[in-house]
Design a protein around this motif. Structure first.
Motif, mmCIF file in Angstrom:
data_model
loop_
_atom_site.group_PDB
_atom_site.id
_atom_site.type_symbol
_atom_site.label_atom_id
_atom_site.label_comp_id
_atom_site.label_asym_id
_atom_site.label_seq_id
_atom_site.Cartn_x
_atom_site.Cartn_y
_atom_site.Cartn_z
ATOM 1 N N PHE A 263 -4.375 -4.826 6.269
ATOM 2 C CA PHE A 263 -5.198 -6.078 6.878
ATOM 3 C C PHE A 263 -4.738 -6.952 7.904
ATOM 4 O O PHE A 263 -3.294 -7.222 7.106
ATOM 5 C CB PHE A 263 -5.718 -7.310 5.307
ATOM 6 N N PRO A 264 -5.485 -7.358 8.545
ATOM 7 C CA PRO A 264 -4.705 -8.589 9.470
ATOM 8 C C PRO A 264 -4.339 -9.738 8.736
ATOM 9 O O PRO A 264 -3.149 -10.282 9.438
ATOM 10 C CB PRO A 264 -5.875 -8.395 10.210
ATOM 11 N N VAL A 265 -4.873 -9.952 7.908
ATOM 12 C CA VAL A 265 -3.985 -11.247 7.489
ATOM 13 C C VAL A 265 -2.822 -10.796 6.413
ATOM 14 O O VAL A 265 -1.546 -12.229 6.508
ATOM 15 C CB VAL A 265 -5.018 -11.746 6.736
ATOM 16 N N LYS A 266 -2.815 -9.955 5.036
ATOM 17 C CA LYS A 266 -1.805 -9.988 4.657
ATOM 18 C C LYS A 266 -1.358 -8.394 4.410
ATOM 19 O O LYS A 266 -2.645 -7.735 4.385
ATOM 20 C CB LYS A 266 -2.026 -10.627 3.268
ATOM 21 N N GLY A 267 -0.461 -8.393 4.625
ATOM 22 C CA GLY A 267 0.308 -6.778 4.115
ATOM 23 C C GLY A 267 -0.086 -6.617 2.804
ATOM 24 O O GLY A 267 0.449 -6.933 1.676
ATOM 25 N N PHE A 268 0.337 -5.000 2.339
ATOM 26 C CA PHE A 268 0.497 -4.815 0.819
ATOM 27 C C PHE A 268 2.035 -5.301 0.397
ATOM 28 O O PHE A 268 2.542 -4.539 0.693
ATOM 29 C CB PHE A 268 0.223 -3.221 0.678
ATOM 30 N N GLY A 269 2.135 -5.546 -0.824
ATOM 31 C CA GLY A 269 3.506 -5.473 -1.357
ATOM 32 C C GLY A 269 3.303 -6.344 -2.705
ATOM 33 O O GLY A 269 1.641 -6.755 -3.424
ATOM 34 N N THR A 270 4.689 -6.941 -3.915
ATOM 35 C CA THR A 270 4.568 -7.181 -4.943
ATOM 36 C C THR A 270 5.343 -8.804 -4.702
ATOM 37 O O THR A 270 5.002 -9.596 -5.708
ATOM 38 C CB THR A 270 5.295 -7.121 -5.651
ATOM 39 N N GLY A 271 5.151 -9.146 -3.840
ATOM 40 C CA GLY A 271 5.375 -11.168 -3.474
ATOM 41 C C GLY A 271 4.473 -11.418 -3.383
ATOM 42 O O GLY A 271 2.955 -11.403 -3.726
ATOM 43 N N HIS A 272 4.423 -12.660 -3.684
ATOM 44 C CA HIS A 272 3.779 -14.111 -4.010
ATOM 45 C C HIS A 272 3.100 -13.726 -2.963
ATOM 46 O O HIS A 272 3.240 -13.610 -1.898
ATOM 47 C CB HIS A 272 3.260 -15.622 -4.228
ATOM 48 N N ALA A 273 1.642 -13.616 -3.490
ATOM 49 C CA ALA A 273 0.415 -13.666 -1.781
ATOM 50 C C ALA A 273 0.021 -12.074 -1.596
ATOM 51 O O ALA A 273 -1.006 -11.999 -0.774
ATOM 52 C CB ALA A 273 0.392 -15.174 -1.548
#
Length: 352
Positions: free
Chosen positions: A123-133
């Motif tokens: 996703f060009p907007v946000k990557g995968f992860g466990t952080g906020h947002a």
């Protein structure tokens, strides 16, 4: 009367005293225990009714919150999806996009109008992860672009040589660096405002490095030629408005009290080409997007996931499936309430 003679009233006084003593006698232990047991039974019934009503209230409250979250999410997303790829000037207008780095900037890829992303797609907007947002792995996402008709102002005149628009009001709301869309009945163009203020009606779209990403040319005609002059085109009337670009996805949230979960997030293009990320609705566990395409006047037989779309310009309808979860464990299995809702949205700009 002889004092030795028994009084006729003495017996009655003794009987009265005896009855008085009997009336003043307290409860026996057996009677007290029976009363306590009866009181406990009544109190237990009252507590059971109270607890049952409290659980019913919590369940009803959670259902109401889930339904309210569903209404909010679908209303906001549907409002944007309906406008995807559209402008107030007409359908399918040829569009000159003179912004720099359009291939690497998600909000500048106007040619598609919208695009879906599968659960494992980057996703060009946000990557995968466990952080906020950060985006939750396995959930799908969608990007939507359109001309914001709520910010539209009429074009009074356009001078391609000096790269200046004159609009119909000083209350145009355009600031330096805003990304704009202008259109008339022939074509449209996307550019960045390089000089604008609320004291006059002039909006400039020159080249230069003062703003990012900047314009590769001041010519707004087709084909786009990235040079100082470029391809000239003079807009005859029409509308000038802000470019609306939104990306919707499921992300993680973290509260100050340590509580965590998932929410529906929106990233949107803001003033001066900045991107703002906003948490819209809490408790949205998952999102699935499917698309219906058309070929001419013939619709496809079914909705397909993002990977099944061949041409994003042919998409005419979007099916959203959102899974909501309550914040309290009030379900019959001791778990949080979960509900799944489906909503179908047609694209106004592409429906015949």
């Amino acid at each position: 009367m002889n004092p030795l003679t028994p009084s006729p009233f003495r017996g009655s006084r003794r009987a009265g005293q005896h009855r008085s003593h009997r009336s003043l006698r307290g409860l026996t232990l057996v009677e007290l225990m029976v009363a306590i047991v009866l009181g406990l039974l009544i109190l237990g019934g009252v507590i059971a009714v109270f607890l049952s009503n409290r659980e019913a209230f919590r369940t009803t409250e959670q259902l109401a919150r889930v339904q309210e979250n569903a209404r909010t999410a679908f209303e906001l997303m549907a409002r944007s999806i309906r406008e995807a790829g559209g402008s107030p000037c007409g359908r399918n207008l040829p569009t000159a996009n003179v912004l720099n780095n359009t291939a690497t900037t998600w909000w500048a890829q106007w040619g598609e109008g919208l695009r879906g992303y599968g659960g494992s797609d980057e996703f060009p907007v946000k990557g995968f992860g466990t952080g906020h947002a950060e985006r939750v792995p396995g959930t799908e996402a969608i990007v939507i672009l359109y001309g914001d008709s709520n910010s539209a102002v009429p074009v009074v005149s356009h001078n391609p040589t000096s790269a200046e628009f004159k609009v119909g009001s000083i209350a145009h709301g355009v600031k330096d660096g805003d990304v704009l869309l202008v259109c008339d009945y022939k074509q449209a163009a996307i550019f960045q405002a390089t000089n604008s203020n609320s004291s006059n009606v002039t909006i400039v779209h020159n080249t230069g490095n003062a703003r990012s990403p900047g314009n590769c040319t001041k010519g707004l005609g087709l084909p786009v030629v990235c040079s100082a002059v470029g391809t000239q085109y003079e807009f005859q009337g029409g509308q000038l408005m802000k470019l609306a670009a939104e990306a919707w996805y499921i992300g993680n949230f973290t509260r100050a009290d340590g509580r965590t979960g998932r929410s529906l997030f929106r990233a949107r293009l803001d003033s001066a080409a900045t991107v703002q990320v906003e948490e819209i609705v809490e408790g949205v566990e998952d999102m699935e997007v499917a698309f219906l395409s058309s070929s001419g006047t013939t619709l496809a037989t079914d909705y397909v996931p993002p990977a099944g779309v061949i041409d994003w310009n042919s998409v005419v309808s979007v099916r959203l499936t959102l899974t909501f979860q309550g914040s309290e464990r009030v379900g019959t299995d001791g778990q949080a309430l979960r509900r799944q809702s489906i909503h179908v949205i047609g694209l106004r700009n592409r429906l015949s």
